[in-house]
Design a protein around this motif. Structure first.
Motif, PDB file in Angstrom:
ATOM      1  N   VAL A   1       0.848  -1.189   0.000  1.00 24.30           N
ATOM      2  CA  VAL A   1       0.000   0.000   0.000  1.00 24.30           C
ATOM      3  C   VAL A   1       0.886   1.241   0.000  1.00 24.30           C
ATOM      4  O   VAL A   1       1.871   1.306   0.731  1.00 24.30           O
ATOM      5  N   LEU A   2       0.535   2.194  -0.838  1.00 19.29           N
ATOM      6  CA  LEU A   2       1.185   3.506  -0.841  1.00 19.29           C
ATOM      7  C   LEU A   2       0.314   4.431  -0.008  1.00 19.29           C
ATOM      8  O   LEU A   2      -0.842   4.698  -0.352  1.00 19.29           O
ATOM      9  N   LEU A   3       0.865   4.909   1.112  1.00 19.49           N
ATOM     10  CA  LEU A   3       0.131   5.774   2.034  1.00 19.49           C
ATOM     11  C   LEU A   3       0.623   7.205   1.937  1.00 19.49           C
ATOM     12  O   LEU A   3       1.812   7.446   1.750  1.00 19.49           O
ATOM     13  N   GLN A   4      -0.295   8.152   2.097  1.00 19.83           N
ATOM     14  CA  GLN A   4       0.032   9.561   2.220  1.00 19.83           C
ATOM     15  C   GLN A   4      -0.290   9.945   3.653  1.00 19.83           C
ATOM     16  O   GLN A   4      -1.438   9.896   4.080  1.00 19.83           O
ATOM     17  N   VAL A   5       0.749  10.317   4.413  1.00 20.62           N
ATOM     18  CA  VAL A   5       0.564  10.750   5.798  1.00 20.62           C
ATOM     19  C   VAL A   5       1.095  12.161   5.887  1.00 20.62           C
ATOM     20  O   VAL A   5       2.296  12.382   5.895  1.00 20.62           O
ATOM     21  N   GLY A   6       0.200  13.116   5.934  1.00 16.83           N
ATOM     22  CA  GLY A   6       0.614  14.523   5.919  1.00 16.83           C
ATOM     23  C   GLY A   6       1.272  14.832   4.577  1.00 16.83           C
ATOM     24  O   GLY A   6       0.660  14.720   3.531  1.00 16.83           O
ATOM     25  N   GLU A   7       2.536  15.216   4.613  1.00 18.43           N
ATOM     26  CA  GLU A   7       3.288  15.515   3.385  1.00 18.43           C
ATOM     27  C   GLU A   7       4.148  14.336   2.946  1.00 18.43           C
ATOM     28  O   GLU A   7       4.746  14.369   1.881  1.00 18.43           O
ATOM     29  N   GLU A   8       4.254  13.292   3.743  1.00 19.24           N
ATOM     30  CA  GLU A   8       5.111  12.158   3.441  1.00 19.24           C
ATOM     31  C   GLU A   8       4.333  11.033   2.779  1.00 19.24           C
ATOM     32  O   GLU A   8       3.150  10.852   3.035  1.00 19.24           O
ATOM     33  N   GLN A   9       5.037  10.268   1.950  1.00 19.25           N
ATOM     34  CA  GLN A   9       4.473   9.066   1.350  1.00 19.25           C
ATOM     35  C   GLN A   9       5.346   7.888   1.761  1.00 19.25           C
ATOM     36  O   GLN A   9       6.566   8.011   1.831  1.00 19.25           O
ATOM     37  N   MET A  10       4.711   6.763   2.022  1.00 16.37           N
ATOM     38  CA  MET A  10       5.461   5.585   2.419  1.00 16.37           C
ATOM     39  C   MET A  10       4.802   4.327   1.882  1.00 16.37           C
ATOM     40  O   MET A  10       3.592   4.300   1.665  1.00 16.37           O
ATOM     41  N   LEU A  11       5.642   3.310   1.633  1.00 15.90           N
ATOM     42  CA  LEU A  11       5.171   2.008   1.209  1.00 15.90           C
ATOM     43  C   LEU A  11       5.052   1.109   2.429  1.00 15.90           C
ATOM     44  O   LEU A  11       5.981   1.020   3.234  1.00 15.90           O
ATOM     45  N   VAL A  12       3.927   0.437   2.528  1.00 14.86           N
ATOM     46  CA  VAL A  12       3.665  -0.416   3.674  1.00 14.86           C
ATOM     47  C   VAL A  12       3.253  -1.785   3.146  1.00 14.86           C
ATOM     48  O   VAL A  12       2.451  -1.890   2.221  1.00 14.86           O
ATOM     49  N   GLY A  13       3.832  -2.827   3.728  1.00 14.03           N
ATOM     50  CA  GLY A  13       3.435  -4.193   3.410  1.00 14.03           C
ATOM     51  C   GLY A  13       2.425  -4.676   4.428  1.00 14.03           C
ATOM     52  O   GLY A  13       2.638  -4.570   5.631  1.00 14.03           O
ATOM     53  N   ILE A  14       1.323  -5.201   3.937  1.00 11.64           N
ATOM     54  CA  ILE A  14       0.248  -5.645   4.824  1.00 11.64           C
ATOM     55  C   ILE A  14       0.016  -7.134   4.594  1.00 11.64           C
ATOM     56  O   ILE A  14      -0.217  -7.565   3.468  1.00 11.64           O
ATOM     57  N   THR A  15       0.132  -7.910   5.676  1.00 12.69           N
ATOM     58  CA  THR A  15      -0.198  -9.332   5.637  1.00 12.69           C
ATOM     59  C   THR A  15      -1.305  -9.580   6.638  1.00 12.69           C
ATOM     60  O   THR A  15      -1.776  -8.655   7.295  1.00 12.69           O
ATOM     61  N   GLN A  16      -1.672 -10.850   6.771  1.00 14.44           N
ATOM     62  CA  GLN A  16      -2.730 -11.172   7.719  1.00 14.44           C
ATOM     63  C   GLN A  16      -2.239 -11.026   9.161  1.00 14.44           C
ATOM     64  O   GLN A  16      -3.017 -10.712  10.054  1.00 14.44           O
ATOM     65  N   GLN A  17      -0.933 -11.209   9.383  1.00 10.66           N
ATOM     66  CA  GLN A  17      -0.408 -11.161  10.735  1.00 10.66           C
ATOM     67  C   GLN A  17       0.127  -9.798  11.139  1.00 10.66           C
ATOM     68  O   GLN A  17       0.086  -9.434  12.302  1.00 10.66           O
TER      69      GLN A  17
ATOM     70  N   LYS B   1      10.263   4.591   2.940  1.00 12.83           N
ATOM     71  CA  LYS B   1       9.733   5.941   2.996  1.00 12.83           C
ATOM     72  C   LYS B   1      10.224   6.654   1.745  1.00 12.83           C
ATOM     73  O   LYS B   1      11.413   6.620   1.438  1.00 12.83           O
ATOM     74  N   LEU B   2       9.337   7.266   0.991  1.00 16.65           N
ATOM     75  CA  LEU B   2       9.722   7.913  -0.261  1.00 16.65           C
ATOM     76  C   LEU B   2      10.339   9.279   0.038  1.00 16.65           C
ATOM     77  O   LEU B   2       9.737  10.099   0.720  1.00 16.65           O
ATOM     78  N   GLU B   3      11.563   9.490  -0.495  1.00 20.30           N
ATOM     79  CA  GLU B   3      12.192  10.802  -0.315  1.00 20.30           C
ATOM     80  C   GLU B   3      11.482  11.858  -1.148  1.00 20.30           C
ATOM     81  O   GLU B   3      11.299  12.987  -0.721  1.00 20.30           O
ATOM     82  N   GLN B   4      11.115  11.476  -2.378  1.00 21.78           N
ATOM     83  CA  GLN B   4      10.376  12.387  -3.258  1.00 21.78           C
ATOM     84  C   GLN B   4       8.970  11.834  -3.441  1.00 21.78           C
ATOM     85  O   GLN B   4       8.793  10.792  -4.079  1.00 21.78           O
TER      86      GLN B   4
END
Length: 136
Positions: A83-99, A106-109
């Motif tokens: 998942v690509l998340l936007q938190v405030g001004e930052e964007q980050m990639l998060v891996g989501i599993t069942q556990q 964390k994206l610099e740009q």
């Protein structure tokens, strides 16, 4: 005089009977089946409205302030996704599993909204980031 008394007496009896409350009996056709049907209808209406409010995703109802958004999702398994998340001004990639949920990068740009909406560019950025993390 007796005629006036008779008129006065019958008038007061009529007034007395008109002012007495009449006990209201339930209608003859009102029974337990109609009562249960009406109750079922009300419960179904409440459940439908709750489902509708949940689907509308109103920010005031869910308590979200709008600072965190899911921009893009990429399924990588049956129940796993990136998942690509936007938190405030930052964007980050998060891996989501069942556990668990883990931060991949964390994206610099931050990506622009045009890049996020175009899936092929998102996939290209994702592979670059994943290759970069594998090299570390």
């Amino acid at each position: 005089m007796s005629l006036l008394r008779t008129i006065g007496y019958t008038g007061s009896v009529a007034l007395a009977t008109a002012s007495m409350p009449v006990l209201a009996a339930p209608p003859a056709d009102m029974n337990i089946a109609t009562t249960l049907a009406a109750l079922t209808l009300v419960v179904i209406l409440i459940l439908f409205l709750a489902w509708l409010l949940k689907r509308m995703k109103l920010p005031g109802i869910q308590g979200s302030d709008g600072n965190m958004k899911i921009l893009r999702q990429l399924p990588v398994g049956q129940r796993e996704r990136i998942v690509l998340l936007q938190v405030g001004e930052e964007q980050m990639l998060v891996g989501i599993t069942q556990q668990n949920i883990s931060l991949l990068s964390k994206l610099e740009q931050p990506l622009s909204m045009n890049e996020v909406q175009n899936g092929s560019e998102f996939a290209g950025h994702l592979t670059k980031l994943l290759k970069k993390n594998v090299k570390k």
